[in-house]
Design a protein around this motif. Structure first.
Motif, PDB file in Angstrom:
ATOM      1  N   ALA A  41      16.941  13.690   3.890  1.00 56.90           N
ATOM      2  CA  ALA A  41      15.699  13.724   4.665  1.00 56.90           C
ATOM      3  C   ALA A  41      14.989  12.387   4.531  1.00 56.90           C
ATOM      4  O   ALA A  41      15.282  11.601   3.625  1.00 56.90           O
ATOM      5  CB  ALA A  41      14.787  14.844   4.170  1.00 56.90           C
ATOM      6  N   VAL A  42      14.045  12.150   5.454  1.00 56.04           N
ATOM      7  CA  VAL A  42      13.296  10.893   5.463  1.00 56.04           C
ATOM      8  C   VAL A  42      11.808  11.200   5.577  1.00 56.04           C
ATOM      9  O   VAL A  42      11.390  11.941   6.480  1.00 56.04           O
ATOM     10  CB  VAL A  42      13.735   9.982   6.630  1.00 56.04           C
ATOM     11  CG1 VAL A  42      12.962   8.662   6.594  1.00 56.04           C
ATOM     12  CG2 VAL A  42      15.242   9.716   6.582  1.00 56.04           C
ATOM     13  N   ILE A  43      11.022  10.643   4.667  1.00 52.51           N
ATOM     14  CA  ILE A  43       9.556  10.733   4.746  1.00 52.51           C
ATOM     15  C   ILE A  43       9.062   9.496   5.488  1.00 52.51           C
ATOM     16  O   ILE A  43       9.388   8.366   5.099  1.00 52.51           O
ATOM     17  CB  ILE A  43       8.941  10.822   3.337  1.00 52.51           C
ATOM     18  CG1 ILE A  43       9.410  12.109   2.627  1.00 52.51           C
ATOM     19  CG2 ILE A  43       7.414  10.775   3.405  1.00 52.51           C
ATOM     20  CD1 ILE A  43       9.135  12.134   1.134  1.00 52.51           C
ATOM     21  N   VAL A  44       8.303   9.704   6.557  1.00 54.91           N
ATOM     22  CA  VAL A  44       7.857   8.622   7.436  1.00 54.91           C
ATOM     23  C   VAL A  44       6.408   8.273   7.107  1.00 54.91           C
ATOM     24  O   VAL A  44       5.534   9.149   7.073  1.00 54.91           O
ATOM     25  CB  VAL A  44       7.982   9.052   8.916  1.00 54.91           C
ATOM     26  CG1 VAL A  44       7.486   7.944   9.840  1.00 54.91           C
ATOM     27  CG2 VAL A  44       9.423   9.434   9.245  1.00 54.91           C
ATOM     28  N   VAL A  45       6.152   6.973   6.881  1.00 55.79           N
ATOM     29  CA  VAL A  45       4.832   6.503   6.443  1.00 55.79           C
ATOM     30  C   VAL A  45       4.281   5.520   7.486  1.00 55.79           C
ATOM     31  O   VAL A  45       4.649   4.345   7.503  1.00 55.79           O
ATOM     32  CB  VAL A  45       4.931   5.815   5.062  1.00 55.79           C
ATOM     33  CG1 VAL A  45       3.539   5.493   4.531  1.00 55.79           C
ATOM     34  CG2 VAL A  45       5.692   6.694   4.065  1.00 55.79           C
ATOM     35  N   PRO A  46       3.411   5.993   8.392  1.00 60.12           N
ATOM     36  CA  PRO A  46       2.852   5.093   9.411  1.00 60.12           C
ATOM     37  C   PRO A  46       2.024   3.975   8.776  1.00 60.12           C
ATOM     38  O   PRO A  46       1.472   4.132   7.680  1.00 60.12           O
ATOM     39  CB  PRO A  46       1.950   6.011  10.249  1.00 60.12           C
ATOM     40  CG  PRO A  46       2.390   7.409   9.917  1.00 60.12           C
ATOM     41  CD  PRO A  46       2.896   7.353   8.511  1.00 60.12           C
ATOM     42  N   GLY A  47       1.941   2.843   9.492  1.00 59.04           N
ATOM     43  CA  GLY A  47       1.123   1.721   9.027  1.00 59.04           C
ATOM     44  C   GLY A  47      -0.281   1.767   9.601  1.00 59.04           C
ATOM     45  O   GLY A  47      -0.655   2.684  10.325  1.00 59.04           O
ATOM     46  N   GLY A  48      -1.046   0.737   9.275  1.00 56.76           N
ATOM     47  CA  GLY A  48      -2.423   0.655   9.749  1.00 56.76           C
ATOM     48  C   GLY A  48      -3.328  -0.067   8.769  1.00 56.76           C
ATOM     49  O   GLY A  48      -4.528   0.209   8.692  1.00 56.76           O
ATOM     50  N   GLY A  49      -2.754  -1.004   8.009  1.00 52.71           N
ATOM     51  CA  GLY A  49      -3.566  -1.848   7.131  1.00 52.71           C
ATOM     52  C   GLY A  49      -4.305  -1.102   6.037  1.00 52.71           C
ATOM     53  O   GLY A  49      -5.312  -1.592   5.532  1.00 52.71           O
ATOM     54  N   TYR A  50      -3.841   0.084   5.649  1.00 49.64           N
ATOM     55  CA  TYR A  50      -4.517   0.942   4.676  1.00 49.64           C
ATOM     56  C   TYR A  50      -5.922   1.327   5.160  1.00 49.64           C
ATOM     57  O   TYR A  50      -6.759   1.734   4.354  1.00 49.64           O
ATOM     58  CB  TYR A  50      -4.599   0.295   3.290  1.00 49.64           C
ATOM     59  CG  TYR A  50      -3.311   0.344   2.492  1.00 49.64           C
ATOM     60  CD1 TYR A  50      -2.776   1.545   2.062  1.00 49.64           C
ATOM     61  CD2 TYR A  50      -2.638  -0.824   2.161  1.00 49.64           C
ATOM     62  CE1 TYR A  50      -1.595   1.588   1.322  1.00 49.64           C
ATOM     63  CE2 TYR A  50      -1.458  -0.796   1.416  1.00 49.64           C
ATOM     64  CZ  TYR A  50      -0.950   0.414   0.993  1.00 49.64           C
ATOM     65  OH  TYR A  50       0.212   0.457   0.262  1.00 49.64           O
ATOM     66  N   GLY A  51      -6.148   1.214   6.483  1.00 46.92           N
ATOM     67  CA  GLY A  51      -7.439   1.626   7.045  1.00 46.92           C
ATOM     68  C   GLY A  51      -7.299   2.742   8.065  1.00 46.92           C
ATOM     69  O   GLY A  51      -8.269   3.401   8.420  1.00 46.92           O
ATOM     70  N   MET A  52      -6.083   2.946   8.571  1.00 49.00           N
ATOM     71  CA  MET A  52      -5.782   4.005   9.526  1.00 49.00           C
ATOM     72  C   MET A  52      -4.283   4.260   9.461  1.00 49.00           C
ATOM     73  O   MET A  52      -3.588   3.620   8.683  1.00 49.00           O
ATOM     74  CB  MET A  52      -6.199   3.587  10.948  1.00 49.00           C
ATOM     75  CG  MET A  52      -5.730   2.200  11.303  1.00 49.00           C
ATOM     76  SD  MET A  52      -4.759   1.839  12.761  1.00 49.00           S
ATOM     77  CE  MET A  52      -4.418   3.199  13.693  1.00 49.00           C
TER      78      MET A  52
END
Length: 267
Positions: A41-52
């Motif tokens: 399985a893969v856990i997906v971690v969206p980006g956003g500059g640690y602000g979003m």
């Protein structure tokens, strides 16, 4: 489609350090299971500059992974005004949670990858370099699980917290306006790679103006020195934050390359 999916709270009673009970205070996973049993399985971690957290780096990525037969989980982790260690606490918990409940989803608990973009790539590399084997004496059985991923996929990642190559927005959202130098050092993750760090598939674009390609190169160099398996793809041109890169057929090849890499490694 993602709106129809329920968020699974990582801590049913509330996360450690939570300042409230709203969605932004509540780390959670959206599960995208598959019929086939026994794969990784893969856990997906969206980006956003640690602000979003960028939507296009979440559900669409999970659906692509489903398309190659892999279960996926989109992580909602805490971002600013939350600071370190909250995002890392959430990502570690996500790995433990998926591993602990692997049987429920028909997943191989020894094949949990984390794939993240930009600042989510920094969080991905952080959990790949700052992990533990679990705490056997914990009352909560999830906390007894290891939070070490079996592979990581940093996509145009923030890797270093040192100037001149860091991403200033991520640095300040994670550590505050005057970051503690020792924290910035220990989360310049190119300095944290060891022979036990999980294998990595890394990609970036050479002219990324938001997060310099040196981030990916520093990480690949650390992998090479430590003799950890890795694959690195640098595309000559392409803007930051591309996600699946559906508008650029050349860069969109990253999904095929990444998928074949995961499958070769047993996913």
């Amino acid at each position: 489609m993602s709106m129809d999916k329920e968020w699974i709270r990582l801590w049913p009673g509330g996360a450690p350090g939570a300042q409230g009970s709203g969605d932004e205070d509540t780390p959670a996973l959206q599960a995208y299971p598959v019929q086939e049993q026994g794969r990784g399985a893969v856990i997906v971690v969206p980006g956003g500059g640690y602000g979003m957290r960028a939507d296009h780096e979440g559900a669409p990525i999970a659906r692509w992974l489903n398309g190659i037969g892999l279960a996926a989980f989109v992580l909602r982790y805490r971002v600013a005004p939350y600071r370190h260690p909250n995002p890392l606490t959430d990502a570690r918990r996500a790995v433990r949670y998926v591993r602990h409940h692997a049987g429920q989803w028909g997943i191989d608990p020894g094949k949990i990858a984390v794939l993240g973009f930009s600042a989510g790539g920094h969080l991905t590399v952080s959990v790949g370099t700052h992990y533990d084997g679990g705490r056997p004496d914990e009352e909560d059985p999830v906390e007894r699980e290891s939070c070490r991923p079996d592979a990581i996929v940093p996509c145009y990642p923030v890797v270093t917290m040192k100037r001149p190559h860091t991403h200033e927005g991520s640095l300040h959202n994670l550590f505050g306006e005057n970051p503690d130098p020792s924290l910035a050092d220990s989360f310049s993750n190119e300095t944290q790679v060891t022979p036990d760090t999980p294998p990595a598939f890394i990609w970036h674009t050479a002219d990324d103006e938001a997060v310099p390609v040196e981030n990916a190169l520093l990480l690949a160099g650390a992998y090479s020195r430590n003799k950890v398996p890795y694959e690195l793809h640098v595309y000559e041109t392409g803007s930051h934050g591309l996600g699946l890169a559906e508008g650029d057929p050349r860069i969109a090849t990253w999904t095929e390359l990444c998928g074949s890499w995961l499958i070769k490694r047993g996913w």
